[in-house]
Design an enzyme around this catalytic site. Sequence first.
Site, PDB file in Angstrom:
ATOM      1  N   PHE A   2      -1.268   8.197   4.493  1.00  0.00           N
ATOM      2  CA  PHE A   2      -2.086   8.883   5.644  1.00  0.00           C
ATOM      3  C   PHE A   2      -3.405   9.592   4.961  1.00  0.00           C
ATOM      4  O   PHE A   2      -3.704  11.016   5.182  1.00  0.00           O
ATOM      5  CB  PHE A   2      -1.190  10.131   6.295  1.00  0.00           C
ATOM      6  CG  PHE A   2      -0.117   9.438   7.079  1.00  0.00           C
ATOM      7  CD1 PHE A   2      -0.118   7.936   7.441  1.00  0.00           C
ATOM      8  CD2 PHE A   2       0.785  10.208   7.715  1.00  0.00           C
ATOM      9  CE1 PHE A   2       0.907   7.667   8.172  1.00  0.00           C
ATOM     10  CE2 PHE A   2       1.756   9.784   8.365  1.00  0.00           C
ATOM     11  CZ  PHE A   2       1.604   8.502   9.024  1.00  0.00           C
ATOM     12  N   THR A  52       4.720   8.611   3.374  1.00  0.00           N
ATOM     13  CA  THR A  52       4.944  10.235   3.593  1.00  0.00           C
ATOM     14  C   THR A  52       6.213  10.804   3.374  1.00  0.00           C
ATOM     15  O   THR A  52       7.114  10.344   4.297  1.00  0.00           O
ATOM     16  CB  THR A  52       4.359  10.691   4.730  1.00  0.00           C
ATOM     17  OG1 THR A  52       2.973  10.427   4.799  1.00  0.00           O
ATOM     18  CG2 THR A  52       4.445  12.287   5.118  1.00  0.00           C
ATOM     19  N   ASN A 100       0.885  -1.195   0.151  1.00  0.00           N
ATOM     20  CA  ASN A 100       0.142  -0.010  -0.053  1.00  0.00           C
ATOM     21  C   ASN A 100       0.826   1.248  -0.025  1.00  0.00           C
ATOM     22  O   ASN A 100       2.013   1.336   0.277  1.00  0.00           O
ATOM     23  CB  ASN A 100      -0.871  -0.108   1.395  1.00  0.00           C
ATOM     24  CG  ASN A 100      -0.389   0.658   2.287  1.00  0.00           C
ATOM     25  OD1 ASN A 100      -0.311   2.013   2.363  1.00  0.00           O
ATOM     26  ND2 ASN A 100       0.340  -0.090   3.244  1.00  0.00           N
ATOM     27  N   SER A 117       5.735   5.261   8.517  1.00  0.00           N
ATOM     28  CA  SER A 117       5.153   5.134   7.259  1.00  0.00           C
ATOM     29  C   SER A 117       6.239   5.473   5.900  1.00  0.00           C
ATOM     30  O   SER A 117       6.755   6.217   6.125  1.00  0.00           O
ATOM     31  CB  SER A 117       3.935   5.585   7.022  1.00  0.00           C
ATOM     32  OG  SER A 117       3.263   5.664   5.705  1.00  0.00           O
TER      33      SER A 117
END
Length: 362
Positions: A120, A187, A116, A184
């Site tokens: 966010f 970002t 994925n 993550s």
Amino acid sequence: MALSDLWPNLYGLARPFLFEMDPEAAHAFTIALMRRGLVPRFKCDVYPSLQTKVCGIPFSNPVGLAAGFDKNAEVISDAIDLGFGFVELGTITPKPQPGNPKPRIFRVVSAEAVINRYGFNSDGAAVCLRRIAAFRDAGMKKKAGIIGINIGKNKDSVDAVADYVKGIATFKSYADYLVVNISSPNTPGLRDLQAGEALTNLLKHVVAARDAGGKPKPVFVKIAPDLTEPQQHEIAEIVVSSGIDGLIIGNTTVTRPNSIPQNLAKEEGGLSGKPLFALSTQVLASIYRLTGGKIPLIGCGGVSSGADAYAKIRAGASLVQIYTALIYKGPFLVSHINRELAALLERDGLKSVSEAVGVDVK
């Protein structure tokens, strides 16, 4: 025979229909079904050996729902009703943002994995706060549930620290614990916050926000499984001295094992699911050893069975989380994991989860 025993066959009938859908559309469809009460709810078996306490919080079992499933706090009660010991919401950003362009999620069916690059996508703090407050108000009248709130920064933010401080201040009255997500891969620049001076500065302000007014809530930091050994040493040293309450290990990985077909391996984003298990468990054990077991760890990445959960616990995790495995095995998976985990503890003569934490590392 219990419904939970029949569920693998029932979900096996439904899965082809869901897998015909775009992955993000299938997720939205699942959330919509849950909001309407159309996903089965059941009373989970209670195992005294699985009851545990972490950071002063009593958990009915150590198996939680990882962040990413209920990003916008839409189905809190419904998720708890699947038998989870706790549910983590988010990642929630201060301002609403759409995330990265679609398509941004890809199933890797042959490996029981997902890639994925959501970025966010979030309804924002104000909208999510209203939903969480409504859940808490309802819980006062009916039942409660342990919830964590995972917070992140906006993509266009010029002050990441301020975003995290705002997230702590906004949600700490409603969360049982909070999570600072700096891992993550979707970002730009986010993972830079895991390093040295940037991490030290961030945690100083996060701890101050945690302790400012009202009852402090435990704050965990979610780190990546792609850390080098020097990075692991640095993070362990900083975290132990910072006063932060714990770590989640880990987020998705940017690596692509050989089990990922080449046509999918080229897709940018974080990989989750079975191929992540070995890497994330290795880093978990390393961080447990480096921190000397001084802070609790939550093991996340590739858990799809009671044996997997047990391996995470023996590697140093006080709690574990699942998400991707639900896509492939269905919502009754948590019941099976708890049953298997209780049996494994009994097999090894252990009376509680806490007795098993880190036994393969100590």
